[in-house]
Design an enzyme around this catalytic site. Sequence first.
Site, PDB file in Angstrom:
ATOM      1  NE  ARG A 139      -4.124  -1.946   1.783  1.00 57.61           N
ATOM      2  CZ  ARG A 139      -5.046  -2.486   2.613  1.00 57.61           C
ATOM      3  NH1 ARG A 139      -4.849  -2.426   3.874  1.00 57.61           N
ATOM      4  NH2 ARG A 139      -6.319  -2.781   2.204  1.00 57.61           N
ATOM      5  CG  ASN A 183      -6.804   0.376   0.025  1.00 56.19           C
ATOM      6  OD1 ASN A 183      -7.277  -0.154  -0.650  1.00 56.19           O
ATOM      7  ND2 ASN A 183      -7.080  -0.073   1.472  1.00 56.19           N
ATOM      8  CG  HIS A 218      -9.562  -7.531   0.114  1.00 50.53           C
ATOM      9  ND1 HIS A 218     -10.413  -6.902   1.208  1.00 50.53           N
ATOM     10  CD2 HIS A 218      -9.730  -8.898   0.418  1.00 50.53           C
ATOM     11  CE1 HIS A 218     -11.091  -7.938   2.053  1.00 50.53           C
ATOM     12  NE2 HIS A 218     -10.563  -9.166   1.577  1.00 50.53           N
ATOM     13  CD  GLU A 270     -12.989 -11.399   2.509  1.00 49.90           C
ATOM     14  OE1 GLU A 270     -13.146 -10.799   3.525  1.00 49.90           O
ATOM     15  OE2 GLU A 270     -11.610 -11.831   2.461  1.00 49.90           O
TER      16      GLU A 270
HETATM   17  P1  IDP Z   1      -8.836  -3.678   4.975  1.00 50.72           P
HETATM   18  O1  IDP Z   1      -9.022  -3.691   3.490  1.00 50.72           O
HETATM   19  O2  IDP Z   1      -7.343  -3.065   5.274  1.00 50.72           O
HETATM   20  O3  IDP Z   1      -9.219  -4.936   5.416  1.00 50.72           O
HETATM   21  P2  IDP Z   1     -11.384  -2.288   5.780  1.00 50.72           P
HETATM   22  O4  IDP Z   1     -11.463  -1.584   7.114  1.00 50.72           O
HETATM   23  O5  IDP Z   1     -12.000  -3.669   5.700  1.00 50.72           O
HETATM   24  O6  IDP Z   1      -9.972  -2.400   5.516  1.00 50.72           O
HETATM   25  O7  IDP Z   1     -11.888  -1.439   4.714  1.00 50.72           O
HETATM   26  C1  IDP Z   1     -12.243  -2.075   3.369  1.00 50.72           C
HETATM   27  C2  IDP Z   1     -11.695  -1.001   2.205  1.00 50.72           C
HETATM   28  O8  IDP Z   1     -12.646  -0.029   2.365  1.00 50.72           O
HETATM   29  C3  IDP Z   1     -10.337  -0.465   2.571  1.00 50.72           C
HETATM   30  O9  IDP Z   1      -9.434  -1.137   2.038  1.00 50.72           O
HETATM   31  C4  IDP Z   1     -10.577   0.913   1.618  1.00 50.72           C
HETATM   32  O10 IDP Z   1     -10.353   0.446   0.253  1.00 50.72           O
HETATM   33  C5  IDP Z   1     -11.655   1.259   2.114  1.00 50.72           C
HETATM   34  N1  IDP Z   1     -11.904   2.145   3.457  1.00 50.72           N
HETATM   35  C6  IDP Z   1     -11.829   1.776   4.587  1.00 50.72           C
HETATM   36  N2  IDP Z   1     -12.041   2.827   5.384  1.00 50.72           N
HETATM   37  C7  IDP Z   1     -12.114   3.719   4.460  1.00 50.72           C
HETATM   38  C8  IDP Z   1     -12.017   5.196   5.052  1.00 50.72           C
HETATM   39  O11 IDP Z   1     -12.032   5.692   6.055  1.00 50.72           O
HETATM   40  N3  IDP Z   1     -11.945   5.961   3.936  1.00 50.72           N
HETATM   41  C9  IDP Z   1     -12.013   5.753   2.713  1.00 50.72           C
HETATM   42  N4  IDP Z   1     -11.915   4.314   2.325  1.00 50.72           N
HETATM   43  C10 IDP Z   1     -12.047   3.450   3.234  1.00 50.72           C
END
Ligand code: IDP
Length: 142
Positions: free
Chosen positions: A104, A114, A117, A128
Amino acid sequence: MSVQQTLSIIKPNAVAKNAIGAICERFEKAGLRIVAARMSHLTREQATAFYAVHQGKPFFDELVGFMTSGPVLAMALEGEDAIALNREIMGATNPAQAAPGTIRADFADSFTENAVHGSDAPDTAATEIAFFFPEGVCPRTR
Ligand code: IDP
């Protein structure tokens, strides 16, 4: 430590910048083995279902719009402690907080975009992987 499988997705922004090879190389160099792979362009329904846990959050619509903006590469990765190892290689969800040298840190364009996943626990990994590979993954050959 135990051998686990985890779901990885190379997200549309990283696919668009032709970074599939560079990202997969990091997985393989870390000892993770790709045991299933599929390119797909998610529909709104599929992206909404995949990220159902985030429905109602302020970033949800942007996330679904992004994840349906182009093709993704979904993979099942296998290895010792694969779930935590993959999350370590990926770096923090917010790329501004991702450690130098993580995927990332190097390939994200924003908090939403980012780059990758990775499943966060054994139960979500199983769900998943089944979402993208209902037919199952390749059996271990050695
Ligand atoms: P992860 O992908 O690191 O597991 P999660 O909290 O499951 O993180 O969030 C899923 C995806 O949603 C993130 O990878 C990102 O693309 C998006 N995301 C999460 N939180 C935010 C935020 O606060 N702002 C913008 N995008 C977010």
